[in-house]
Scaffold this active site. Structure first.
Site, PDB file in Angstrom:
ATOM      1  N   THR A  79      -1.008   8.088  15.660  1.00 58.95           N
ATOM      2  CA  THR A  79      -0.841   9.203  16.609  1.00 58.95           C
ATOM      3  C   THR A  79      -0.943  10.562  15.902  1.00 58.95           C
ATOM      4  OG1 THR A  79       1.537   8.988  16.285  1.00 58.95           O
ATOM      5  CG2 THR A  79       0.610   7.934  18.244  1.00 58.95           C
ATOM      6  N   LEU A 122      10.079   3.493  15.122  1.00 57.49           N
ATOM      7  CA  LEU A 122       9.995   2.185  14.466  1.00 57.49           C
ATOM      8  C   LEU A 122      11.250   1.303  14.585  1.00 57.49           C
ATOM      9  CD1 LEU A 122       8.097   3.561  11.345  1.00 57.49           C
ATOM     10  CD2 LEU A 122       7.096   2.175  13.172  1.00 57.49           C
ATOM     11  N   CYS A 147       4.516   6.821   7.428  1.00 57.11           N
ATOM     12  CA  CYS A 147       5.975   6.849   7.354  1.00 57.11           C
ATOM     13  C   CYS A 147       6.377   7.769   6.213  1.00 57.11           C
ATOM     14  CB  CYS A 147       6.544   5.478   7.020  1.00 57.11           C
ATOM     15  SG  CYS A 147       5.725   4.128   7.814  1.00 57.11           S
TER      16      CYS A 147
END
Ligand SMILES: Cc1cc2nc3c(=O)[nH]c(=O)nc-3n(C[C@H](O)[C@H](O)[C@H](O)COP(=O)(O)O)c2cc1C
Length: 321
Positions: free
Chosen positions: A205, A84, A142
């Site tokens: 993913t 990121l 995250c």
């Protein structure tokens, strides 16, 4: 300034679909993080004719990302631990959004954070430019640094709090990008829908590890592994889309994972998706979004119809790829 793509397009076929309360010219969108922060694909596809550009996930702060190597090629696609990196929302608004607006793209901004407050600040910063955006895509894959590093998207309660906070902060439609690395994705999706998300994006993913051939050394600089994407994940994400469609009939779903062709895109549409995002395929060929769209139009014409809606209503088996 990014140059507008001027290649050939078949204008006789209507690929339009509804998403985020708007009619989009096509169900084919870019996938966050796979084509830069803005109009990087403009030389290869008419950005005004795809469903939307989903920009790389942005935080309210600039971020460097992970150590190199950040990507590895595998036989079924790729593994990445890009981590990121980004300019932060404010710089993105100044440096990247103007080209997207000029090129007529529908813009979806993906946001991320390490805490709930991070998500709120990122979305607050988007509020002044909200009229130029189609939607916010909340990336919940995250680690939550306030809660021991578990992914937000693996916890229905945490996801709910983030989506609630985002919907209280802006009036933009909200998509939630689900993590496939949990068996609780239905509960996570349910929690997000309860507090204002309109769209489920499935999926991000798949956690994996790849070693250098004949070596104990990981391919990626992060050593602990990364996210697997590409053609090999298509059956996995397709099943998630099917399950989501069964659990939440009528809810807007965006299928993402391993779409390389119109046939792959159609598989997601048949399982209930309203749109498709294309990621890894653009690394193989940056014209993928254009090619898949044109292939889809060809299929529509071959079946004697003129639009995507009519193609999807055909009940007989018809594909001859
Ligand atoms: C290099 C790379 C970077 C990515 N960055 C992001 C990101 O910033 N935010 C996000 O939500 N997903 C990110 N993804 C996940 C993709 O958006 C997509 O969900 C995933 O790659 C599966 O689709 P694909 O098989 O078509 O690539 C990234 C994927 C790759 C390969």
């Amino acid at each position: 300034m990014k140059r507008r793509w001027r290649g050939q397009q078949d204008r006789s076929v209507d690929l339009s679909t509804w998403l985020y309360g708007r009619r989009l010219p096509s169900p084919i969108m870019s996938a966050s993080g796979t084509s830069g922060h803005g109009a990087e694909l403009a030389a290869f596809v008419d950005l005004s004719q795809i469903g939307a550009v989903v920009v790389k996930s942005l935080a309210h702060f600039p971020n460097d990302g992970n150590p190199a190597p950040r990507v590895g090629v595998i036989s079924t696609g790729m593994i990445n631990s890009v981590g990121l990196p980004g300019p932060g929302v404010r710089r993105w608004i100044d440096e990247y959004l103007p080209d997207l607006i000029r090129l007529g793209a529908n813009v979806v901004v993906s946001v991320w954070g390490r805490t709930r407050a991070d998500y709120i600040t990122a979305v607050e910063q988007l509020v002044p430019v909200a009229s130029h955006l189609l939607a916010v895509e909340v990336n919940v894959s995250c680690p939550n640094t306030e809660k021991g590093g578990e992914m937000f998207g693996h916890d229905p309660k945490e996801t709910k709090e983030i989506v609630r906070a985002v919907s209280q902060t802006c009036s933009l439609p909200i998509g939630v990008k689900l993590s496939p690395n949990t068996d609780r994705y239905i509960k996570v999706a349910e929690a997000a829908l309860e507090v204002g998300a309109s769209t489920l994006v499935a999926s991000n993913t798949y956690l994996g590890q790849v070693l250098r051939e004949g070596s104990r050394k990981p391919v990626l600089g992060t050593k602990s592994g990364g996210g697997v994407s590409g053609i090999g994940v298509l059956p996995l994400s397709l099943r998630i889309v099917k399950e989501l469609n069964k659990a939440f009939p009528g809810c807007d779903i965006v299928g993402v994972g391993g779409v390389y062709s119109a046939s792959d895109a159609l598989a997601y549409l048949f399982e209930g998706a309203s749109a498709i995002q294309v990621g890894t395929a653009t690394f193989i060929d940056p014209r993928s979004l254009h090619k898949i769209s044109e292939e889809l139009k060809k299929t529509i014409k071959e079946q004697g119809v003129t639009n995507l809606k009519d193609l999807l209503s055909i009940k007989r088996e018809f594909l001859s790829f």
